[in-house]
Design an enzyme around this catalytic site. Structure first.
Site, PDB file in Angstrom:
ATOM      1  N   GLY A 140       0.824  -1.213   0.000  1.00  0.00           N
ATOM      2  CA  GLY A 140       0.000   0.000   0.000  1.00  0.00           C
ATOM      3  C   GLY A 140       0.848   1.248   0.000  1.00  0.00           C
ATOM      4  O   GLY A 140       0.563   2.228   0.699  1.00  0.00           O
TER       5      GLY A 140
ATOM      6  N   SER B 225       1.236  -1.654  -4.723  1.00  0.00           N
ATOM      7  CA  SER B 225      -0.191  -1.365  -4.613  1.00  0.00           C
ATOM      8  C   SER B 225      -0.853  -1.951  -5.856  1.00  0.00           C
ATOM      9  O   SER B 225      -0.166  -2.530  -6.707  1.00  0.00           O
ATOM     10  CB  SER B 225      -0.483   0.137  -4.491  1.00  0.00           C
ATOM     11  OG  SER B 225      -0.549   0.744  -5.762  1.00  0.00           O
TER      12      SER B 225
ATOM     13  N   ASP C  44      -2.406  -7.308  -5.827  1.00  0.00           N
ATOM     14  CA  ASP C  44      -3.513  -7.198  -4.877  1.00  0.00           C
ATOM     15  C   ASP C  44      -3.187  -8.140  -3.728  1.00  0.00           C
ATOM     16  O   ASP C  44      -3.241  -9.365  -3.875  1.00  0.00           O
ATOM     17  CB  ASP C  44      -4.827  -7.620  -5.571  1.00  0.00           C
ATOM     18  CG  ASP C  44      -6.021  -7.542  -4.631  1.00  0.00           C
ATOM     19  OD1 ASP C  44      -5.815  -7.444  -3.400  1.00  0.00           O
ATOM     20  OD2 ASP C  44      -7.165  -7.592  -5.130  1.00  0.00           O
ATOM     21  N   VAL C  45      -2.823  -7.585  -2.580  1.00  0.00           N
ATOM     22  CA  VAL C  45      -2.314  -8.424  -1.489  1.00  0.00           C
ATOM     23  C   VAL C  45      -3.415  -9.154  -0.710  1.00  0.00           C
ATOM     24  O   VAL C  45      -3.135  -9.806   0.283  1.00  0.00           O
ATOM     25  CB  VAL C  45      -1.388  -7.638  -0.533  1.00  0.00           C
ATOM     26  CG1 VAL C  45      -0.113  -7.217  -1.218  1.00  0.00           C
ATOM     27  CG2 VAL C  45      -2.107  -6.442   0.082  1.00  0.00           C
TER      28      VAL C  45
ATOM     29  N   ASN D 248       0.985  -2.548   5.433  1.00  0.00           N
ATOM     30  CA  ASN D 248       0.300  -1.263   5.612  1.00  0.00           C
ATOM     31  C   ASN D 248      -1.079  -1.226   4.950  1.00  0.00           C
ATOM     32  O   ASN D 248      -1.909  -0.399   5.322  1.00  0.00           O
ATOM     33  CB  ASN D 248       1.197  -0.155   5.041  1.00  0.00           C
ATOM     34  CG  ASN D 248       0.436   1.139   4.839  1.00  0.00           C
ATOM     35  OD1 ASN D 248       0.070   1.813   5.807  1.00  0.00           O
ATOM     36  ND2 ASN D 248       0.146   1.480   3.592  1.00  0.00           N
TER      37      ASN D 248
ATOM     38  N   SER E  53      -4.398   0.223  14.155  1.00  0.00           N
ATOM     39  CA  SER E  53      -5.079   1.505  14.390  1.00  0.00           C
ATOM     40  C   SER E  53      -5.420   1.593  15.878  1.00  0.00           C
ATOM     41  O   SER E  53      -5.590   0.560  16.540  1.00  0.00           O
ATOM     42  CB  SER E  53      -6.373   1.550  13.576  1.00  0.00           C
ATOM     43  OG  SER E  53      -7.194   2.617  14.021  1.00  0.00           O
TER      44      SER E  53
ATOM     45  N   TYR F   1     -14.159  -2.268  11.024  1.00  0.00           N
ATOM     46  CA  TYR F   1     -12.798  -1.707  11.074  1.00  0.00           C
ATOM     47  C   TYR F   1     -12.142  -2.064  12.411  1.00  0.00           C
ATOM     48  O   TYR F   1     -11.003  -2.542  12.443  1.00  0.00           O
ATOM     49  CB  TYR F   1     -12.859  -0.189  10.881  1.00  0.00           C
ATOM     50  CG  TYR F   1     -11.495   0.456  10.761  1.00  0.00           C
ATOM     51  CD1 TYR F   1     -10.773   0.364   9.579  1.00  0.00           C
ATOM     52  CD2 TYR F   1     -10.929   1.149  11.823  1.00  0.00           C
ATOM     53  CE1 TYR F   1      -9.508   0.945   9.460  1.00  0.00           C
ATOM     54  CE2 TYR F   1      -9.674   1.743  11.709  1.00  0.00           C
ATOM     55  CZ  TYR F   1      -8.966   1.632  10.527  1.00  0.00           C
ATOM     56  OH  TYR F   1      -7.722   2.201  10.421  1.00  0.00           O
TER      57      TYR F   1
ATOM     58  N   LYS G 215      -8.814  -4.441  12.710  1.00  0.00           N
ATOM     59  CA  LYS G 215      -7.552  -3.906  13.250  1.00  0.00           C
ATOM     60  C   LYS G 215      -7.203  -4.559  14.586  1.00  0.00           C
ATOM     61  O   LYS G 215      -6.026  -4.733  14.912  1.00  0.00           O
ATOM     62  CB  LYS G 215      -7.636  -2.385  13.385  1.00  0.00           C
ATOM     63  CG  LYS G 215      -7.699  -1.667  12.033  1.00  0.00           C
ATOM     64  CD  LYS G 215      -6.444  -1.909  11.200  1.00  0.00           C
ATOM     65  CE  LYS G 215      -6.392  -1.066   9.953  1.00  0.00           C
ATOM     66  NZ  LYS G 215      -5.148  -1.244   9.187  1.00  0.00           N
TER      67      LYS G 215
HETATM   68  N1  LIG Z   1      -5.309   7.612   7.568  1.00  0.00           N
HETATM   69  C1  LIG Z   1      -5.645   7.396   8.831  1.00  0.00           C
HETATM   70  O1  LIG Z   1      -6.192   8.272   9.516  1.00  0.00           O
HETATM   71  C2  LIG Z   1      -5.351   6.070   9.473  1.00  0.00           C
HETATM   72  C3  LIG Z   1      -5.557   5.929  10.849  1.00  0.00           C
HETATM   73  C4  LIG Z   1      -5.287   4.709  11.447  1.00  0.00           C
HETATM   74  C5  LIG Z   1      -4.828   3.646  10.682  1.00  0.00           C
HETATM   75  N2  LIG Z   1      -4.655   3.815   9.344  1.00  0.00           N
HETATM   76  C6  LIG Z   1      -4.193   2.660   8.564  1.00  0.00           C
HETATM   77  O2  LIG Z   1      -3.020   3.016   7.863  1.00  0.00           O
HETATM   78  C7  LIG Z   1      -2.953   2.294   6.628  1.00  0.00           C
HETATM   79  C8  LIG Z   1      -2.755   3.257   5.465  1.00  0.00           C
HETATM   80  O3  LIG Z   1      -3.815   4.197   5.465  1.00  0.00           O
HETATM   81  P1  LIG Z   1      -3.855   5.418   4.419  1.00  0.00           P
HETATM   82  O4  LIG Z   1      -4.767   6.419   4.989  1.00  0.00           O
HETATM   83  O5  LIG Z   1      -2.479   5.784   4.019  1.00  0.00           O
HETATM   84  O6  LIG Z   1      -4.608   4.706   3.189  1.00  0.00           O
HETATM   85  P2  LIG Z   1      -4.706   5.178   1.646  1.00  0.00           P
HETATM   86  O7  LIG Z   1      -4.313   6.605   1.484  1.00  0.00           O
HETATM   87  O8  LIG Z   1      -6.071   4.751   1.221  1.00  0.00           O
HETATM   88  O9  LIG Z   1      -3.617   4.261   0.924  1.00  0.00           O
HETATM   89  C9  LIG Z   1      -3.771   2.888   0.898  1.00  0.00           C
HETATM   90  C10 LIG Z   1      -2.763   2.282  -0.071  1.00  0.00           C
HETATM   91  O10 LIG Z   1      -2.985   0.861  -0.104  1.00  0.00           O
HETATM   92  C11 LIG Z   1      -3.189   0.424  -1.456  1.00  0.00           C
HETATM   93  N3  LIG Z   1      -4.066  -0.744  -1.433  1.00  0.00           N
HETATM   94  C12 LIG Z   1      -5.352  -0.794  -1.003  1.00  0.00           C
HETATM   95  N4  LIG Z   1      -5.819  -2.050  -1.126  1.00  0.00           N
HETATM   96  C13 LIG Z   1      -4.819  -2.801  -1.655  1.00  0.00           C
HETATM   97  C14 LIG Z   1      -4.690  -4.163  -2.012  1.00  0.00           C
HETATM   98  N5  LIG Z   1      -5.702  -5.013  -1.870  1.00  0.00           N
HETATM   99  N6  LIG Z   1      -3.502  -4.606  -2.495  1.00  0.00           N
HETATM  100  C15 LIG Z   1      -2.457  -3.741  -2.658  1.00  0.00           C
HETATM  101  N7  LIG Z   1      -2.511  -2.442  -2.336  1.00  0.00           N
HETATM  102  C16 LIG Z   1      -3.694  -1.971  -1.844  1.00  0.00           C
HETATM  103  C17 LIG Z   1      -3.791   1.658  -2.133  1.00  0.00           C
HETATM  104  O11 LIG Z   1      -3.604   1.671  -3.533  1.00  0.00           O
HETATM  105  P3  LIG Z   1      -4.594   0.944  -4.569  1.00  0.00           P
HETATM  106  O12 LIG Z   1      -5.991   1.193  -4.083  1.00  0.00           O
HETATM  107  O13 LIG Z   1      -4.258   1.602  -5.857  1.00  0.00           O
HETATM  108  O14 LIG Z   1      -4.229  -0.504  -4.532  1.00  0.00           O
HETATM  109  C18 LIG Z   1      -2.940   2.772  -1.498  1.00  0.00           C
HETATM  110  O15 LIG Z   1      -1.682   2.856  -2.129  1.00  0.00           O
HETATM  111  C19 LIG Z   1      -4.252   1.477   6.560  1.00  0.00           C
HETATM  112  O16 LIG Z   1      -4.025   0.191   7.047  1.00  0.00           O
HETATM  113  C20 LIG Z   1      -5.175   2.242   7.484  1.00  0.00           C
HETATM  114  O17 LIG Z   1      -6.212   1.453   8.021  1.00  0.00           O
HETATM  115  C21 LIG Z   1      -4.902   5.002   8.722  1.00  0.00           C
END
Ligand SMILES: NC(=O)c1ccc[n+]([C@@H]2O[C@H](COP(=O)([O-])OP(=O)(O)OC[C@H]3O[C@@H](n4cnc5c(N)ncnc54)[C@H](OP(=O)(O)O)[C@@H]3O)[C@@H](O)[C@H]2O)c1
Length: 254
Positions: free
Chosen positions: A17, A41, A67-68, A94, A146, A159, A163
């Site tokens: 990701g 990704s 796609d992981v 991630n 998270s 969610y 997590k």
């Molecule tokens: N942002 C927050 O506030 C927050 C808070 C707590 C925890 N988190 C956790 O932190 C992590 C990252 O969050 P983020 O906000 O950076 O998310 P994001 O901006 O949506 O980025 C997610 C990345 O993962 C890729 N991805 C999604 N599904 C995939 C799959 N099946 N296989 C391969 N790649 C995949 C997406 O690209 P594609 O869709 O193009 O594959 C993208 O590059 C997540 O686990 C999220 O739950 C985030």
């Protein structure tokens, strides 16, 4: 001397990701500390752009589309990395997303989707990369969970459960694989500003409601994870395993 403990020179890291958001930022931090980083990704142009940025640090970076949540993709991805680098020293699980809504309205299809994206992806990558780490008798696995894997939140059942599962997988594998010199830890952010959350955070009311729950009184930025991911990937954390490091501005301390 102490700073050397944090060096990742010549290590090979895989960040899932990594096309945007927290994954992209953590991949960049690992590269800045000297690691070669494979960025994954489903959208190739995104990870190509991450890889290009990373290569500016003088390390190798390979962008891969996979796609992981799909076992065959994960196996193919790992075989490709091992062919190129012969090793994977650091795995950052991630990939994850958020889908929410009142529990009674939340469909079974979405429930399964959330578990698949957030938990099964971590299971699959840990299994396939872990097999290689067990053979080599060393490795660092960092799972992004998270704060909502620890605390409950309305409208977030799937969610929270997914997590929470990531956190328990972290602890179980830490204990099971300690004898192989593999450290398994988790980073638990609360609210972070990424592409995913930007639209929601544009609403000042929502943003202020979130900030009111954070002692440090700001939303986290992707760079807030840089030091933590490098620490957990490096020799500096060799005696730490099965832990959840909350990077949440103090949210979980209340
Ligand atoms: N942002 C927050 O506030 C927050 C808070 C707590 C925890 N988190 C956790 O932190 C992590 C990252 O969050 P983020 O906000 O950076 O998310 P994001 O901006 O949506 O980025 C997610 C990345 O993962 C890729 N991805 C999604 N599904 C995939 C799959 N099946 N296989 C391969 N790649 C995949 C997406 O690209 P594609 O869709 O193009 O594959 C993208 O590059 C997540 O686990 C999220 O739950 C985030």
């Amino acid at each position: 001397m102490c700073i050397e403990l944090f060096s990742l020179r010549d290590k090979v890291a895989l960040v899932t990701g990594a096309g945007k958001g927290l994954g992209r930022s953590m991949a960049t931090a690992l590269a800045e500390s000297g690691a070669h980083v494979v960025v994954v990704s489903r959208t190739l142009p995104d990870v190509e752009s991450t890889a290009k940025e990373i290569q500016d640090n003088g390390v190798k970076s390979i962008p891969l589309a996979a796609d992981v949540t799909q076992k065959e993709d994960v196996i193919r991805m790992v075989e490709k990395i091992l062919r190129e680098f012969q090793t994977i020293d650091i795995l950052v699980n991630n990939v994850g997303t958020f889908m929410g809504g009142p529990f009674l309205d939340f469909s079974e299809e979405d429930w399964r989707k959330m578990l698949e994206i957030n938990l099964t992806s971590t299971y699959l990558c840990s299994k396939v990369v872990g097999k290689h780490m067990v053979e080599r008798q060393r490795g660092k696995i960092i799972n992004v969970s998270s704060a909502l894997g620890i605390f409950g939140a309305a409208g977030s059942s799937a969610y929270c459960v997914s997590k929470g599962g990531v956190i328990q997988l972290t602890k179980a594998l830490a204990v099971e694989w300690a004898k192989y010199n593999i450290n398994v830890n988790s980073i638990a952010p609360y609210s972070m500003e990424t592409e995913k959350t930007q639209a929601m955070l544009k609403d000042e009311k929502v943003k202020n409601a979130i900030i009111s729950k954070i002692p440090l009184k700001r939303i986290g930025q992707p760079e807030d994870l840089s030091g933590v991911v490098v620490f957990l990937a490096s020799k500096a954390s060799d005696y730490i395993t099965g832990q959840v490091l909350c990077v949440d501005g103090g949210f979980s301390a209340q």
